[in-house]
Each structure stands twice: as C-alpha cells, then as structure tokens.
Design a protein around this motif. Structure first.
Motif, mmCIF file in Angstrom:
data_model
loop_
_atom_site.group_PDB
_atom_site.id
_atom_site.type_symbol
_atom_site.label_atom_id
_atom_site.label_comp_id
_atom_site.label_asym_id
_atom_site.label_seq_id
_atom_site.Cartn_x
_atom_site.Cartn_y
_atom_site.Cartn_z
ATOM 1 N N GLY A 271 -23.220 -115.314 -31.387
ATOM 2 C CA GLY A 271 -22.678 -114.772 -32.632
ATOM 3 C C GLY A 271 -23.004 -113.310 -32.856
ATOM 4 O O GLY A 271 -22.814 -112.793 -33.956
ATOM 5 N N GLY A 272 -23.489 -112.626 -31.810
ATOM 6 C CA GLY A 272 -23.886 -111.230 -31.945
ATOM 7 C C GLY A 272 -22.728 -110.256 -31.827
ATOM 8 O O GLY A 272 -21.584 -110.633 -31.559
ATOM 9 N N GLU A 273 -23.034 -109.007 -32.017
ATOM 10 C CA GLU A 273 -22.040 -107.936 -32.020
ATOM 11 C C GLU A 273 -21.485 -107.650 -30.625
ATOM 12 O O GLU A 273 -20.300 -107.382 -30.461
ATOM 13 C CB GLU A 273 -22.693 -106.675 -32.601
ATOM 14 C CG GLU A 273 -21.818 -105.483 -32.709
ATOM 15 C CD GLU A 273 -22.515 -104.312 -33.390
ATOM 16 O OE1 GLU A 273 -21.819 -103.357 -33.749
ATOM 17 O OE2 GLU A 273 -23.748 -104.357 -33.578
ATOM 18 N N GLY A 274 -22.359 -107.658 -29.613
ATOM 19 C CA GLY A 274 -21.945 -107.361 -28.241
ATOM 20 C C GLY A 274 -21.821 -105.868 -27.983
ATOM 21 O O GLY A 274 -21.700 -105.060 -28.901
ATOM 22 N N PHE A 275 -21.873 -105.502 -26.713
ATOM 23 C CA PHE A 275 -21.857 -104.098 -26.321
ATOM 24 C C PHE A 275 -20.521 -103.393 -26.556
ATOM 25 O O PHE A 275 -20.510 -102.230 -26.958
ATOM 26 C CB PHE A 275 -22.301 -103.935 -24.876
ATOM 27 C CG PHE A 275 -23.775 -104.215 -24.665
ATOM 28 C CD1 PHE A 275 -24.679 -104.183 -25.707
ATOM 29 C CD2 PHE A 275 -24.252 -104.515 -23.398
ATOM 30 C CE1 PHE A 275 -26.031 -104.435 -25.510
ATOM 31 C CE2 PHE A 275 -25.605 -104.762 -23.186
ATOM 32 C CZ PHE A 275 -26.484 -104.723 -24.241
ATOM 33 N N PRO A 276 -19.357 -104.035 -26.331
ATOM 34 C CA PRO A 276 -18.102 -103.306 -26.607
ATOM 35 C C PRO A 276 -17.976 -102.879 -28.074
ATOM 36 O O PRO A 276 -17.573 -101.752 -28.358
ATOM 37 C CB PRO A 276 -17.018 -104.314 -26.215
ATOM 38 C CG PRO A 276 -17.668 -105.179 -25.166
ATOM 39 C CD PRO A 276 -19.101 -105.317 -25.632
ATOM 40 N N ALA A 277 -18.334 -103.762 -28.994
ATOM 41 C CA ALA A 277 -18.253 -103.412 -30.424
ATOM 42 C C ALA A 277 -19.288 -102.354 -30.784
ATOM 43 O O ALA A 277 -19.012 -101.454 -31.578
ATOM 44 C CB ALA A 277 -18.435 -104.653 -31.288
#
Length: 192
Positions: free
Chosen positions: A124-130
């Motif tokens: 459920g995290g933001e992730g690197f692309p975002a």
C-alpha cells in the motif's frame, strides 16, 4: 555538465528513536535522539561557511525533519519554509512495523540507510515511480538555490532526479545522517 536545477544542499534529518530500533517510519513520527540532535549540529557546522543568503530553506513538514531544520537554522534567524513534497516516501501498511518482521523478495538493494526494497515493496506504499514524479515536480518549481531538509529515501530520489539518473542509481548514491549533499551544475559532493 550543466543542470536544469538550481544549486541544492540536501540534508537528511538526524537519527530518530525508530531509526535505532529498526522500525519503519514513513509518514509516522519518531523523535530525534541525542545523537540525531548532534548530527543536526554537525550539519550546522558544515553549512556555517556556506553563503546561503540567496537560498531558500525548505523542510519536510514531518516533525523529525522540521526539528532538524530548527536545530540547524533556528538560532540564525533564517526563515524555514515547509513543503509536503519533501515528506518521506509513504510505506503504507508497513509504517510503524519492525523491519525484522517484514518480508521482501528479490535483491534488497542494500544501502547505508538500509534495503531499498523495504520502500519499493511496501504494501500500500507510494512506490518509487510516484516518489520520482513528486520530486521532479518539486525540483522543477524551484526558482533559485535551496537547502532541503528531508528524509533518507526522498533525499536519494531528489538527488537522482537532479543528476538525471535512473531510479536504480539510488543504491549507488551515498547516504547517512549528519552530512550535507551538495549538488551544482550536475555534480554531487558529500560535505562532512
């Protein structure tokens, strides 16, 4: 090599209680330790001989970063602005959890600040692309030199963007607390 971004001084907040215990922070709060406050004072000494008269001081609004910024700049009368774009990467359901109880797959992509996979794979995290998109928008809006007080992963992504590198280069960049990362004209230097 010229950069399309202004001169930057990027600082990570000082050590927190959760850094010491191995707990994922993300968007949650953990206070600075005495060592973390000392690291902020080290950053203050590093910047003491730098002409920051034309630079904006911008901090993440998260308490650990803002506390660090106040330790560094509060007594000198500098105006400290906050911007939510400098917050740490959101680690979703992993916020507040102990790293030792989390499971990651594949190459952990180890750094001095810990495995990047914890941030890339957080449920459920933001992730690197975002995160990259957020950092690109922030840096693209800067009108002049700036001192940025932020977090470990956000600091890495800001530097990757400013240096026009792929996300994978995050693992090759130096990290740590109590130092200052100086970026100018496409060059990156660690000030200690």
């Amino acid at each position: 090599m010229a950069s399309r971004y202004p001169e930057l001084y990027i600082l990570r907040h000082g050590e927190t209680e959760w850094n010491v215990s191995g707990r994922m922070q993300g968007r949650l709060h953990s206070p600075l330790t005495e060592k973390g406050i000392a690291q902020a004072h080290t950053q203050q000494r590093i910047l003491a001989n730098v002409d920051l008269s034309a630079a904006r001081i911008i901090s993440s609004p998260q308490i650990r970063a803002l506390h660090t910024a106040l330790e560094i700049f509060g007594d000198a009368g500098h105006e400290i602005n906050t911007d939510p774009s400098l917050r740490e990467i959101d680690v979703g359901k992993w916020q507040g959890r102990m790293r030792a109880e989390l499971s990651i797959s594949g190459d952990p992509r180890m750094t001095v600040d810990g495995p990047l996979a914890f941030y890339e794979q957080a449920e459920g995290g933001e992730g690197f692309p975002a995160l990259r998109q957020r950092c690109e928008a922030f840096l693209g809006a800067l009108a002049g030199p700036a001192v940025l007080v932020t977090h470990g992963i956000t600091s890495r992504m800001l530097r990757v963007v400013a240096l026009n590198l792929p996300n994978e280069a995050m693992e090759d960049l130096p990290g740590g607390q109590g130092v200052v990362f100086h970026l100018k004209d496409g060059h990156h230097e660690v000030l200690k």
